[in-house]
Design a protein around this motif. Structure first.
Motif, PDB file in Angstrom:
ATOM      1  N   LEU A  63       1.060  -0.893   0.032  1.00 21.76           N
ATOM      2  CA  LEU A  63      -0.469   0.205   0.493  1.00 21.76           C
ATOM      3  C   LEU A  63       1.132   1.508  -0.034  1.00 21.76           C
ATOM      4  O   LEU A  63       0.474   2.144  -0.687  1.00 21.76           O
ATOM      5  N   LEU A  64       2.018   1.345   0.778  1.00 20.66           N
ATOM      6  CA  LEU A  64       2.592   2.651   1.030  1.00 20.66           C
ATOM      7  C   LEU A  64       3.148   3.025  -0.013  1.00 20.66           C
ATOM      8  O   LEU A  64       3.542   4.075  -0.887  1.00 20.66           O
ATOM      9  N   ASP A  65       3.999   1.269  -0.948  1.00 21.24           N
ATOM     10  CA  ASP A  65       5.295   1.530  -2.566  1.00 21.24           C
ATOM     11  C   ASP A  65       4.027   2.276  -3.435  1.00 21.24           C
ATOM     12  O   ASP A  65       4.469   2.461  -4.970  1.00 21.24           O
ATOM     13  N   THR A  66       2.575   1.781  -3.271  1.00 21.20           N
ATOM     14  CA  THR A  66       1.842   2.379  -4.316  1.00 21.20           C
ATOM     15  C   THR A  66       1.399   4.147  -4.881  1.00 21.20           C
ATOM     16  O   THR A  66       0.911   4.653  -5.111  1.00 21.20           O
ATOM     17  N   ILE A  67       1.635   4.800  -3.906  1.00 26.31           N
ATOM     18  CA  ILE A  67       2.070   6.530  -2.957  1.00 26.31           C
ATOM     19  C   ILE A  67       4.031   6.420  -3.518  1.00 26.31           C
ATOM     20  O   ILE A  67       4.258   6.084  -2.929  1.00 26.31           O
ATOM     21  N   ASP A  68       3.965   7.827  -3.984  1.00 28.07           N
ATOM     22  CA  ASP A  68       5.023   8.252  -4.570  1.00 28.07           C
ATOM     23  C   ASP A  68       5.241   8.967  -3.129  1.00 28.07           C
ATOM     24  O   ASP A  68       4.482   9.290  -2.350  1.00 28.07           O
ATOM     25  N   ASP A  69       6.897   9.384  -3.407  1.00 27.03           N
ATOM     26  CA  ASP A  69       7.684   9.766  -1.849  1.00 27.03           C
ATOM     27  C   ASP A  69       6.621  10.895  -1.776  1.00 27.03           C
ATOM     28  O   ASP A  69       6.688  11.006  -0.476  1.00 27.03           O
ATOM     29  N   ALA A  70       6.418  11.768  -2.731  1.00 23.23           N
ATOM     30  CA  ALA A  70       6.330  13.142  -2.451  1.00 23.23           C
ATOM     31  C   ALA A  70       5.161  13.674  -1.039  1.00 23.23           C
ATOM     32  O   ALA A  70       4.760  14.393  -0.731  1.00 23.23           O
ATOM     33  N   THR A  71       3.924  12.648  -2.124  1.00 25.58           N
ATOM     34  CA  THR A  71       2.595  12.319  -1.541  1.00 25.58           C
ATOM     35  C   THR A  71       3.001  11.401   0.181  1.00 25.58           C
ATOM     36  O   THR A  71       1.975  12.173   0.185  1.00 25.58           O
ATOM     37  N   LEU A  72       3.536  11.205  -0.363  1.00 27.10           N
ATOM     38  CA  LEU A  72       3.764  10.258   1.259  1.00 27.10           C
ATOM     39  C   LEU A  72       4.420  11.442   2.201  1.00 27.10           C
ATOM     40  O   LEU A  72       3.983  10.937   3.546  1.00 27.10           O
ATOM     41  N   ARG A  73       4.981  11.545   1.836  1.00 27.52           N
ATOM     42  CA  ARG A  73       6.013  13.016   2.255  1.00 27.52           C
ATOM     43  C   ARG A  73       5.041  14.091   3.250  1.00 27.52           C
ATOM     44  O   ARG A  73       4.708  13.948   3.932  1.00 27.52           O
ATOM     45  N   ARG A  74       3.832  14.114   2.468  1.00 31.00           N
ATOM     46  CA  ARG A  74       2.775  15.450   2.498  1.00 31.00           C
ATOM     47  C   ARG A  74       1.963  14.602   3.725  1.00 31.00           C
ATOM     48  O   ARG A  74       1.287  15.189   4.832  1.00 31.00           O
ATOM     49  N   LEU A  75       1.257  13.093   3.386  1.00 32.80           N
ATOM     50  CA  LEU A  75       0.493  12.629   3.984  1.00 32.80           C
ATOM     51  C   LEU A  75       1.045  12.372   5.865  1.00 32.80           C
ATOM     52  O   LEU A  75       0.441  12.611   6.967  1.00 32.80           O
ATOM     53  N   MET A  76       2.069  12.360   5.968  1.00 31.29           N
ATOM     54  CA  MET A  76       3.137  12.119   7.065  1.00 31.29           C
ATOM     55  C   MET A  76       3.299  13.600   7.588  1.00 31.29           C
ATOM     56  O   MET A  76       3.263  13.397   9.127  1.00 31.29           O
ATOM     57  N   SER A  77       3.350  14.889   6.887  1.00 29.33           N
ATOM     58  CA  SER A  77       3.304  15.653   7.627  1.00 29.33           C
ATOM     59  C   SER A  77       1.582  16.130   8.384  1.00 29.33           C
ATOM     60  O   SER A  77       1.888  16.794   8.746  1.00 29.33           O
ATOM     61  N   ASP A  78       0.514  15.881   6.861  1.00 32.29           N
ATOM     62  CA  ASP A  78      -0.510  16.372   7.747  1.00 32.29           C
ATOM     63  C   ASP A  78      -1.445  14.870   8.581  1.00 32.29           C
ATOM     64  O   ASP A  78      -2.656  15.472   8.490  1.00 32.29           O
TER      65      ASP A  78
END
Length: 179
Positions: A63-78
């Motif tokens: 699941l985490l692999d399906t999310i690009d790095d920039a979006t994943l970083r944004r999700l973590m900060s949000d």
């Protein structure tokens, strides 16, 4: 229903012949039991036509692999500020992942699903995806306690979860027994 690994494989093999209806199955056990089931029983298992069963997929990682790095970083900060937004995005990613997996195989086996419960994702996505020709098996660390399925029962009590009652038909929930 308490079954041995080979009994679960036999029951699953029978269920795979059905192409109409809901096909969501759960295998319960301790982490050690699930690891043994995966490495011994699933590895040797074949369908009625002799095709090997697919290897279980680590849902957390996939699941985490399906999310690009920039979006994943944004999700973590949000995450702390906008938990509902993060959950909605992960729910959408889960639905997309299930659609993708079922495009290549009518049987999907998922393991390592902790992210679902950590973020309170919508588990009905599994029931929706596991219909007609699609069969979905969840390997979940848990056990029947009274009339409920308790998940992560080996962990500290604050991490315990309960499987929603109407998510999976009771006769599609199999608990590993050692004998």
């Amino acid at each position: 229903m308490k079954l041995t690994g080979p009994e679960i494989i036999s029951t699953l093999r029978e269920q795979l012949t059905f192409t109409i209806g809901r096909h969501l199955y759960v295998v319960l056990g301790s982490y050690a039991q699930l690891r043994t089931f995966e490495q011994v029983d699933l590895t040797a298992a074949v369908t009625r036509d002799g095709t090997p069963l697919p290897a279980p997929i680590n849902l957390n990682r996939r699941l985490l692999d399906t999310i690009d790095d920039a979006t994943l970083r944004r999700l973590m900060s949000d995450e702390a500020r906008l938990p509902k937004s993060v959950r909605a995005q992960l729910d959408a990613a889960l639905r997309q992942l299930l659609d993708s997996l079922f495009r290549t195989n009518s049987l999907v086996i998922l393991k390592q699903v902790e992210i679902l419960f950590a973020y309170g994702l919508d588990l009905s996505a599994f029931r929706t995806a596991a219909t007609n020709q699609n069969h979905l098996v969840l390997l979940l660390p848990g056990a029947w306690v009274s009339d409920r399925v308790h998940l992560f029962h080996e962990a500290d009590a604050r991490f315990h979860r309960t499987l929603p009652e109407n998510l999976v038909a009771e006769n599609h929930i199999w608990e590993l027994t050692n004998g």
